[in-house]
Each structure stands twice: as C-alpha cells, then as structure tokens.
Design an enzyme around this catalytic site. Sequence first.
Site, short mmCIF file in Angstrom:
data_model
loop_
_atom_site.label_atom_id
_atom_site.label_comp_id
_atom_site.label_asym_id
_atom_site.label_seq_id
_atom_site.Cartn_x
_atom_site.Cartn_y
_atom_site.Cartn_z
N THR B 8 -38.56 -58.63 -103.69
CA THR B 8 -37.63 -57.54 -103.97
C THR B 8 -37.74 -57.13 -105.43
OG1 THR B 8 -35.34 -56.77 -103.83
CG2 THR B 8 -35.66 -59.01 -104.60
N GLY B 12 -29.92 -56.64 -108.25
CA GLY B 12 -28.66 -57.09 -107.66
C GLY B 12 -28.91 -58.05 -106.51
N ASP B 70 -34.65 -57.70 -95.18
CA ASP B 70 -34.29 -56.30 -95.05
C ASP B 70 -32.89 -56.30 -94.49
OD1 ASP B 70 -34.91 -53.52 -95.34
OD2 ASP B 70 -34.99 -53.38 -93.17
N PHE B 151 -24.02 -53.85 -104.60
CA PHE B 151 -24.85 -52.65 -104.66
C PHE B 151 -24.78 -51.99 -103.30
CE2 PHE B 151 -27.34 -56.30 -103.51
CZ PHE B 151 -28.10 -55.88 -102.46
N GLY B 152 -25.48 -50.87 -103.15
CA GLY B 152 -25.51 -50.20 -101.86
C GLY B 152 -24.14 -49.70 -101.41
N TYR B 153 -23.77 -50.03 -100.19
CA TYR B 153 -22.50 -49.55 -99.64
C TYR B 153 -21.34 -50.48 -99.95
CZ TYR B 153 -25.66 -46.51 -97.03
OH TYR B 153 -26.62 -45.60 -96.70
#
Lengths: 192, 192
Positions: B8, B12, B70, B151-153
């Site tokens: 990755t 985060g 993922d 992070f992300g949603y």
Amino acid sequence: MRKIIFATKNGGKFREVKKLFDSTDIELISLNDFDNIPDIDENGNTFIENATIKAMEIYKLFKRPVIADDSGLSVEALNGAPGVVSARYAGKDASDKENNYKLLKELEKFEEPYKAKFICASVYYNGKELISACGEMHGKIIKEASGGNGFGYDPLFVPNGYDLTNGELELSEKNKISHRAKAFNKLIKKII
Amino acid sequence: MRKIIFATKNGGKFREVKKLFDSTDIELISLNDFDNIPDIDENGNTFIENATIKAMEIYKLFKRPVIADDSGLSVEALNGAPGVVSARYAGKDASDKENNYKLLKELEKFEEPYKAKFICASVYYNGKELISACGEMHGKIIKEASGGNGFGYDPLFVPNGYDLTNGELELSEKNKISHRAKAFNKLIKKII
C-alpha cells in the site's frame, strides 16, 4: 452434495482429482460439462498465480465455487525448467509427446540421474475466500518413456522409492504419492 | 524479525495495519520505502481478487513475501455500491471528500438509516503460498461528516454499538472492531 467446479478441461486430470474428493460431500463438475468456455491466459509467474488466475476467471463466468490447479515439472539440471510452461514446453498446443521429446533433448548434454520434482498448486475460490495448498513429488526423469497411465511427463518420471514411472503406476497408487494428491488433500482439509 | 512488504502507498492504512503486527515477529515495510512503484491496475471483481492481484504484482517486483488488502464500503440501499470502486467512486484520483460527497448525493433519495458495512479482504503471498482472510464491520452512514481520524468514508460511518463515527474513534478503538483489523488479525494467525 456441495457442487464445485473444477477449472480444467483435461480429462486425465479431472479423473485423478475427482477420486480424491470421493470421500467428501463435494461433487466436482468438469468444465467439459459447459459450452463455450474461453481459453484462459495463464500468464502468471508461478504455479499458484496461474491456479489463482484460472479460479478467478472461472468464478467470474459462473459465480459458483471453483477449484483450480496448476502444476508442472521442475528439473534440477535445467534450473527448474520446464516449470510453469510445462504444458507448452515444445510450443503452444504441443502434445504430451512433443513436450517429452523436447525435455529429453534438453537433457542430452547432462548426466543422469536427472533429479526432478512435480509441483502442484491448488486453489479454492468462492468470491469471498481464496484458499491455497501446494504439494510436491520428488523423483527423476528417465530416458525411455514407459506406461500409458496419467498424462504429461508421467511416462518419463520415476518417483523416489519406486521402480515404475508415473505412467506405469495405477491411479490408486499415484494418488497416494503425487504432487496433485498432496496439494488437493491439503486443500480438501481446509475447505470441508 | 521477518520483513513483509505491505502493498500500500496509503499512509493511513499502513499505520493502521502496522499496529496490528506490533505483537508479532513481523515487520511491515511500506511501498513508500521504495522508488518507482508502478500503479497497479485493480481490475478484479471482488475485494479478494484485487488484494490478490496487488500481492502478486508486488511479489513480481521484489520476490519477497507480501501482504495486500482491498477494502471498501457496501451500502444496502445502493445494492452494495460503492463496493470495489469505493476509492474512486467519484472518479479516478477522486479525493476522500469528493467520494464522501458523491455517496451522500446518491443516498439523498433514500430514507435513513443508511445501513452499510465495510469489508476488507487481506492476502499473504510468498511466491508459493497464497493465504487470505476477510473481515466486516457493520454500521450506518450518517449525513454529516465528523472526525479527522482514519481515511476514506470513516467520517460518515458509525459502527453498530457506537455513537461516534470511525473518523472520531481513536485508532486503538477502531482496531478493536474494524473490518481491516478483523481481516488482518485472522491473517496473522494463519501466517505466524
């Protein structure tokens, strides 16, 4: 019975592996039971990568649990060749006979014994989980093909501890010692 | 210490997963420690396929053991979207903010609560063996983003049993319940 697709069109391989599932509640379905299965580009660098690519491609088509394997011969004097290209060593769509001929040709400049091993990587995939298991069978390559059982390089391979080639061994005997049997027996334990 | 590459470039995510390996003899190496890592085309149909593709691609580059994952968000009202395109829901290279905005836009025509789950598929690959494990975290999407962690949603997601969003939870708390923690904790058990 749980039904699982076995991602192979190879009748010899299908029979060999189906036997290993006899004592389970899993019924293997052959790709030959379906029409219009596209050829899968096995462009992985290892047996496990090719088995995984196959399992994923076939899962994509049917959205049903799949097992797949990839296997091949690794000859010490040839630095592991034919390896992942075992089935097409003499070229795309080469016959077993052509591959065997090429192998003996390549080995001409080396001295016996030709230490070798068969390697099998097996994979189960159901869209969520990916489970793998590997197996090996050690032995040697001999110069004179013998026996009509099995497929691939079986007539040229004598497993350690035996005087017969894989091509001469009965399936029941081969299934006790083969790379494929070892890989799938491990896999079966993980998925049942 | 065994060294394993974690496939990755997301800082985060790296921090989050590295913590999970604290109590093992495994040291994770970030892709950011290497130069010129090509972008990997995550064209799989499922989380596990994308994680596997990543692990194999990175293994090909370094020939060293790799873990990859993922993950994404699956919203019930949206029939599982954004799913495997969670990170690029609002388009290629979309920011977290743009993806969050698009998610709330898509949800406007539905009524709360917006049931959702995060899913993570993790994979270990060393050229011979492929080992996978999955984890889920169930909860709901709220309309007002809150919190700067994760992070992300994360700022829009409230896990079941909590009043805080993932963005408000401390990492130590999130690592007790998150999809990623569950997946990697299972994976760790299989590889140590």
